[in-house]
Design a protein around this motif. Structure first.
Motif, PDB file in Angstrom:
ATOM      1  N   PRO A  39      49.741  99.556  50.232  1.00 23.29           N
ATOM      2  CA  PRO A  39      48.785  98.586  50.791  1.00 23.29           C
ATOM      3  C   PRO A  39      48.566  97.348  49.928  1.00 23.29           C
ATOM      4  O   PRO A  39      48.460  96.226  50.459  1.00 23.29           O
ATOM      5  CB  PRO A  39      47.494  99.404  50.904  1.00 23.29           C
ATOM      6  CG  PRO A  39      47.960 100.809  51.050  1.00 23.29           C
ATOM      7  CD  PRO A  39      49.192 100.922  50.211  1.00 23.29           C
ATOM      8  N   ASP A  40      48.517  97.520  48.591  1.00 22.35           N
ATOM      9  CA  ASP A  40      48.273  96.354  47.739  1.00 22.35           C
ATOM     10  C   ASP A  40      49.461  95.403  47.742  1.00 22.35           C
ATOM     11  O   ASP A  40      49.287  94.178  47.781  1.00 22.35           O
ATOM     12  CB  ASP A  40      47.939  96.807  46.303  1.00 22.35           C
ATOM     13  CG  ASP A  40      48.959  97.787  45.745  1.00 22.35           C
ATOM     14  OD1 ASP A  40      49.691  98.413  46.534  1.00 22.35           O
ATOM     15  OD2 ASP A  40      49.024  97.937  44.513  1.00 22.35           O
ATOM     16  N   ASP A  41      50.684  95.944  47.728  1.00 23.49           N
ATOM     17  CA  ASP A  41      51.873  95.086  47.764  1.00 23.49           C
ATOM     18  C   ASP A  41      52.021  94.413  49.120  1.00 23.49           C
ATOM     19  O   ASP A  41      52.426  93.244  49.209  1.00 23.49           O
ATOM     20  CB  ASP A  41      53.127  95.908  47.454  1.00 23.49           C
ATOM     21  CG  ASP A  41      53.134  96.417  46.028  1.00 23.49           C
ATOM     22  OD1 ASP A  41      53.011  95.600  45.103  1.00 23.49           O
ATOM     23  OD2 ASP A  41      53.240  97.632  45.825  1.00 23.49           O
ATOM     24  N   ARG A  42      51.698  95.142  50.177  1.00 26.44           N
ATOM     25  CA  ARG A  42      51.762  94.560  51.523  1.00 26.44           C
ATOM     26  C   ARG A  42      50.740  93.422  51.656  1.00 26.44           C
ATOM     27  O   ARG A  42      51.055  92.349  52.200  1.00 26.44           O
ATOM     28  CB  ARG A  42      51.497  95.640  52.570  1.00 26.44           C
ATOM     29  CG  ARG A  42      51.578  95.131  54.005  1.00 26.44           C
ATOM     30  CD  ARG A  42      51.529  96.286  55.004  1.00 26.44           C
ATOM     31  NE  ARG A  42      50.334  97.089  54.847  1.00 26.44           N
ATOM     32  CZ  ARG A  42      50.338  98.404  54.664  1.00 26.44           C
ATOM     33  NH1 ARG A  42      51.474  99.061  54.599  1.00 26.44           N
ATOM     34  NH2 ARG A  42      49.201  99.069  54.549  1.00 26.44           N
ATOM     35  N   THR A  43      49.547  93.641  51.138  1.00 27.45           N
ATOM     36  CA  THR A  43      48.511  92.600  51.199  1.00 27.45           C
ATOM     37  C   THR A  43      48.918  91.371  50.390  1.00 27.45           C
ATOM     38  O   THR A  43      48.709  90.230  50.829  1.00 27.45           O
ATOM     39  CB  THR A  43      47.177  93.154  50.673  1.00 27.45           C
ATOM     40  OG1 THR A  43      46.821  94.308  51.434  1.00 27.45           O
ATOM     41  CG2 THR A  43      46.074  92.111  50.787  1.00 27.45           C
ATOM     42  N   ALA A  44      49.498  91.593  49.204  1.00 20.19           N
ATOM     43  CA  ALA A  44      49.945  90.471  48.369  1.00 20.19           C
ATOM     44  C   ALA A  44      50.987  89.636  49.099  1.00 20.19           C
ATOM     45  O   ALA A  44      50.967  88.403  49.030  1.00 20.19           O
ATOM     46  CB  ALA A  44      50.516  91.002  47.054  1.00 20.19           C
ATOM     47  N   PHE A  45      51.890  90.283  49.823  1.00 21.96           N
ATOM     48  CA  PHE A  45      52.919  89.566  50.573  1.00 21.96           C
ATOM     49  C   PHE A  45      52.312  88.801  51.744  1.00 21.96           C
ATOM     50  O   PHE A  45      52.559  87.605  51.924  1.00 21.96           O
ATOM     51  CB  PHE A  45      53.973  90.563  51.077  1.00 21.96           C
ATOM     52  CG  PHE A  45      54.941  89.988  52.070  1.00 21.96           C
ATOM     53  CD1 PHE A  45      55.792  88.942  51.718  1.00 21.96           C
ATOM     54  CD2 PHE A  45      55.011  90.492  53.359  1.00 21.96           C
ATOM     55  CE1 PHE A  45      56.689  88.410  52.628  1.00 21.96           C
ATOM     56  CE2 PHE A  45      55.912  89.964  54.283  1.00 21.96           C
ATOM     57  CZ  PHE A  45      56.745  88.924  53.915  1.00 21.96           C
TER      58      PHE A  45
END
Length: 468
Positions: free
Chosen positions: A94-100
């Motif tokens: 979730p954190d990497d998806r949000t950053a993208f």
């Protein structure tokens, strides 16, 4: 085998398997490579980037995707079939998806969020709802929590059940029945404890927390001050919301460093890699500061006009104007860079302003004295060589007064430059602005103008009634 030769070998093998068009062979080859090696293959073979991602197992594809540069990520998502895109985005943490997603245009975000399953969509929208640049954007809800009344055996069973989907199991979080965070305990403490021991017997209450609304720089400082691989994120009522891991904070620190370097160069921070930034957007980022600096330099012309009479009477002073201006600008840029860097790593705070001021006063006097002495000696040597007919007479019979004017001016200008360069970042921080905007070009421009005023004022004191 040297790294470069290994990369060449992998590239040759890749070209061979791609040419074979054997999907099974391609998949086996890619899944045998390290994540970093697959990323290099994507960078070296842009025409096959989406094909490489689609041939990887889903988990490995997500692991590769999250370490790629934004421009490459966007190209892959654009070229991937809709089904593969949905699978990839749902697999991303979730954190990497949000950053993208946070770096994409809003219309693109809306379309991509629709591809997420209901649970992942809820998590993503929740994270995107936090302010940009906040800790909430970095956190992940994938963590393991236990209750204070659990036994160690209960905890180990929980770890076995949920570890696969957790971002990290190095630290286990203890909450009460209201969901409030009580403590965090390292997994080794559970492994070393007896099975019937209760969690509350292992608690020490020394938990370090972050708040979801905190700036991401706060998280960076917290990780630097505490030896942790992850830190919990809580609400204002101390409800456990998620965790932030060290890899995400390192990424933020790298981004902040890049932004500060760009600002210190006299430009606005770029949102994308330099080569991927549209030309008009790049010009907009650069033109603003150049215009501000240009108007600043116009003040130099105003200062020269004010001293026009002095210049016309003693043209010898003009020869040293670039020397004076550059010395002040260079000393100011030095001080500004040192203070900005010290503030970024937490070595200097606003409360240290007097210590910084005092240190820079002594630094300015010392450095100015060194440069002033060199300038004085240079003029004296020139006069000696001139008196022997080796060089042309430039300074006339009042060469000593000119030398003293230049020497004393250099002390004053360098002192002023160091004070200005060191205090401006602190003043901007106090006003709530980014200290990095007091960049080297900005400080240099400011000191150029004031340096010339100092120079001609000192020259007037020495040469009044003689040349002026």
């Amino acid at each position: 085998m040297p790294l470069e030769l290994e990369e060449i070998k992998i590239q040759q093998q890749f070209e061979e398997v791609i040419a074979s068009e054997d999907k099974l062979r391609i998949k086996e080859f890619l899944n045998d490579q390290n994540i970093s090696e697959v990323a290099e293959l994507i960078y070296d073979n842009e025409d096959f980037d989406s094909q490489i991602i689609s041939h990887l197992s889903l988990h490995r594809a997500a692991s590769v995707f999250k370490i790629l540069e934004l421009s490459t990520q966007k190209r892959i998502i654009k070229n991937l079939p809709a089904f593969n895109t949905a699978e990839l985005l749902n697999e991303l943490p979730p954190d990497d998806r949000t950053a993208f997603l946070s770096l994409l245009p809003s219309n693109a975000v809306r379309e991509l969020v629709k591809t997420l399953n209901p649970e992942e969509r809820k998590i993503t929208l929740g994270l995107l709802g936090y302010p940009e640049g906040s800790v909430g954007r970095l956190m992940t809800p994938d963590y393991i929590y236990v209750y204070e009344h659990d036994t160690v055996e209960d905890v180990l069973n929980t770890i076995r059940k949920y570890a696969k989907n957790s971002e990290t199991i190095d630290v286990i979080y203890v909450i009460n029945d209201k969901g409030e965070l009580l403590d965090d305990i390292r997994i080794k403490d559970f492994i070393m404890a007896s099975a019937d021991k209760r969690v509350d017997e292992l608690m020490d209450g020394r938990v370090v927390t972050l708040h979801a609304e905190d700036d991401q720089e706060v998280a960076n400082e917290a990780f630097k001050m505490n030896n942790r691989v992850a830190l919990p994120v809580v609400s204002r009522s101390n409800k456990l919301l998620g965790i932030v891991t060290i890899d995400d904070v390192l990424w933020v620190a790298n981004e902040e460093f890049s932004e500060d370097m760009q600002k210190m160069g006299g430009t606005e921070a770029l949102d994308e890699p330099y080569l991927d930034t549209p030309f008009l957007k790049l010009m907009k980022k650069r033109a603003g500061w150049l215009i501000v600096l240009f108007f600043g330099e116009l003040l130099t012309a105003t200062a020269l006009a004010y001293f026009n009479d002095e210049i016309s009477k003693a043209t010898v002073l003009v020869m040293f104007m670039p020397l004076i201006a550059s010395s002040g600008g260079n000393s100011g840029s030095q001080a500004s860079t040192l203070i900005i860097q010290a503030m970024a790593v937490g070595e200097v705070s606003l409360s240290d302003w007097w210590r910084v001021m005092r240190r820079e006063i002594f630094s300015g006097l010392t450095l100015g004295g060194i440069l002033g002495l060199i300038g004085f000696i240079r003029i004296c040597l020139w006069h000696v060589l001139m008196s022997h007919g080796i060089l042309q007479d430039l300074y006339g019979i009042h060469w000593l007064l000119v030398a003293m004017s230049v020497g004393v001016s250099l002390v004053g200008v360098v002192l002023w430059g160091t004070i200005t360069g060191s205090m401006l970042p602190l003043i901007l921080k106090k006003l709530g602005a980014d200290p990095a905007v007091s960049s080297a070009p900005f400080v240099a421009t400011l000191v150029d103008v004031t340096g010339l005023i100092i120079y001609f004022s000192v020259a007037y004191l020495f040469l009044k009634g003689i040349l002026l």
